[in-house]
Design an enzyme around this catalytic site. Structure first.
Site, PDB file in Angstrom:
ATOM      1  N   LYS A 254       0.823  -1.218   0.000  1.00 12.53           N
ATOM      2  CA  LYS A 254       0.000   0.000   0.000  1.00 12.53           C
ATOM      3  C   LYS A 254       0.855   1.265   0.000  1.00 12.53           C
ATOM      4  CE  LYS A 254      -4.189  -1.817   1.952  1.00 12.53           C
ATOM      5  NZ  LYS A 254      -4.272  -2.575   3.199  1.00 12.53           N
ATOM      6  N   ARG A 255       2.063   1.144   0.540  1.00 16.90           N
ATOM      7  CA  ARG A 255       2.976   2.281   0.554  1.00 16.90           C
ATOM      8  C   ARG A 255       3.192   2.831  -0.858  1.00 16.90           C
ATOM      9  NH1 ARG A 255       8.139   1.589   0.921  1.00 16.90           N
ATOM     10  NH2 ARG A 255       7.913  -0.676   0.820  1.00 16.90           N
TER      11      ARG A 255
END
Ligand code: GLU
Length: 508
Positions: A254-255
């Site tokens: 998700k980063r």
């Protein structure tokens, strides 16, 4: 020709992310190209983490991407059931066969025993391999201990030295030292089959010919090959796909941005575009072409040409592909893609009339070039709704101080007041008249008018802008849109107040 059978075997423990979707897609492309069978098998033996909601969502996401299955939950098939939790009796049956043949044995070591043994082995040899402590307990003794209420797992009896090799289509021959594997657990003490066992029983009963999956399963494969050998089954062809990474070469998370298929769908990425992009993650067609339809991809895909190096997920490239796919849609289809986002941003109403659709189609034609995803659409269109001369930047304000600016805008204000239905043709006639009347021309004539209508020194061409705001202003919208006449009179008000126009000039 061999009847190709491949499977996608997700565990329903979360949303479908692009790494797994790419695995599903490569399986599907291969099956469709070879006139084979694509099977969906739900691996839900981890009861704590599996949930039916995830399974439902997973199936929806796969179908949204266009990955339909020939056998699996919902559609059935000759080798079902296709959900592992419904196959527990089959695993029991095969476990019993292995126990009967002496190829598996009961293990009574507790978690604590194993942990202590692991620590000791790690300290001594640097590797933790099961010692085989329970391997010599006789079948009769084991049965008695189970009868007496002791909990036992089941382990596969494996050679403790030698080499195990298997071929991987992408990586050729892979070798493993059996001395480093130990006897793997095939059934947990809870009675649930371990992944490495269930997967082999299913893949062989379902007659899977090619196991195409992520390279994170390479280390499981030797254990699975040992199970095939114990069951006297021929292993399928293995194909391990490289991991999907972010630009910084760490595992995509998700980063880096959106990772769930669901999120891309919500952001307004077209399913055909995500499909196209995922197919290029670790594979490229011979011909130098990147924008490809599902049909072209089925034709061109080559499992043997899949790359072993990490696949980098490049968001910019995905969005570029999305724009190319968006361009192939009809205007109505584009408008339908944009509408949910416009509604959510409260720029369009729940109830759409023909006039609303007509306006949205005009807007979509103009803005499509400027958006990566349909979710970006409202932020582009929003500029039409923002009109505040006070908020112009300093440079733009200065541009309105020239002599021509005040003359041109004042005159325009008078002329537009007499027009019932203003449009771009009227704009052209009026500016010609103003040119004659004032002698202002070129940039001196058009630039102040552009600023007066848009409060900006650059942006959409006025032949596009004017019809959009004029048509939009006539609609019933959640937020009102000012027409050109309102804009000009607000600008005149502003200029009067800020001294660029003397009162008499504005009123004359
Ligand atoms: N359920 C496993 C996973 O989701 C399947 C792995 C395999 O394809 O064998 O990782």
């Amino acid at each position: 020709m061999e009847n190709i059978r491949v499977r996608f075997a997700p565990s329903p423990t979360g949303l479908l992310h692009v790494g797994n979707a790419r695995t599903a897609l490569f399986n599907w492309l291969f099956a469709r190209q070879q006139n084979g069978t694509f099977i969906l098998r739900v691996e839900d033996t981890d009861i704590k983490r599996s949930a039916l909601e995830y399974e439902e969502k997973l199936k929806k996401d796969l179908l949204w991407l266009g990955l339909d299955w020939d056998e699996g939950p919902d559609v059935g098939g000759a080798f079902g059931p296709y959900r592992q939790s419904l196959r527990l009796n089959t695993y029991k049956d095969y476990t019993q066969r292995l126990l009967d043949m002496g190829k598996a044995y009961h293990c009574f070591c507790s978690q604590e025993d194993l942990e202590a043994e692991r620590k000791k082995a790690l300290a001594k040899n640097g590797v933790a391999i099961y010692s085989g402590k329970c391997a010599n307990i006789s079948a009769a003794e084991a049965l008695q201990r189970i009868k007496d209420g002791e909990k036992a797992s089941v382990r596969l009896r494996t050679p403790d030295r030698g080499e195990l090799t298997f071929r991987d289509l992408v990586r050729d021959e892979l070798k493993f030292d059996l001395g480093l594997i130990g006897d793997p657990i095939i059934v947990r003490s809870t009675g649930h089959p371990a992944y490495n066992f269930a997967v082999v029983v299913d893949d062989s009963l379902m007659k899977i010919t090619h196991v195409i999956r992520g390279e994170d399963h390479i280390s499981n494969t030797p254990r699975q090959v040992l199970v095939y050998q114990a069951l006297s089954c021929v292993p399928p062809q293995f194909v391990h796909l490289s991991m999907v990474m972010g630009r910084d070469k760490t595992r995509l998370s998700k980063r880096h941005g959106a990772t769930a298929v669901d999120q891309f769908q919500k952001d307004g990425v077209l399913s055909s575009a995500l499909f196209n992009y995922l197919a290029l993650l670790g594979w490229a067609p011979q011909e130098d072409k990147e924008v490809l339809s599902r049909e072209e991809l089925i034709r061109l895909f080559d499992l043997k040409k899949v790359s072993r190096s990490a696949a980098i997920f490049d968001y910019d490239k995905l969005y570029w592909i999305n724009r190319q796919h968006a361009k192939t849609l009809s205007v109505r289809q584009m408008a339908e893609m944009a509408y949910p986002h416009m509604k959510m941003a409260e720029l369009l109403p729940e109830e759409m009339t023909d006039a609303h659709w007509d306006w949205l189609e005009t807007a979509v034609k103009i803005f499509i070039e400027r958006v990566d995803r349909f979710a970006d659409f409202p932020s582009q269109v929003a500029m039409l709704f923002q009109y505040s001369p006070l908020e112009m930047d300093e440079e733009t304000k200065k541009e309105m101080e020239g002599d021509c600016a005040s003359k041109v805008i004042s005159l325009f204000g008078q002329k537009i007041a007499d027009v019932k239905q203003f449009d771009f043709e009227r704009f052209v006639t009026i500016t010609q008249e103003i040119k004659q009347d004032t002698g202002c021309k070129g940039k001196d004539l058009y630039h102040p008018l552009r600023i007066a209508l848009t409060t900006r020194g650059s942006g959409l061409d006025l032949d596009k802008f004017i019809p959009l705001v004029e048509k939009g202003a006539r609609l019933n919208l959640p937020r009102s849109l000012k027409n050109c006449s309102q804009r000009i009179s607000e600008m005149l008000g502003y200029l009067k107040q800020h001294g660029s126009i003397r009162n008499e000039e504005a009123e004359s």
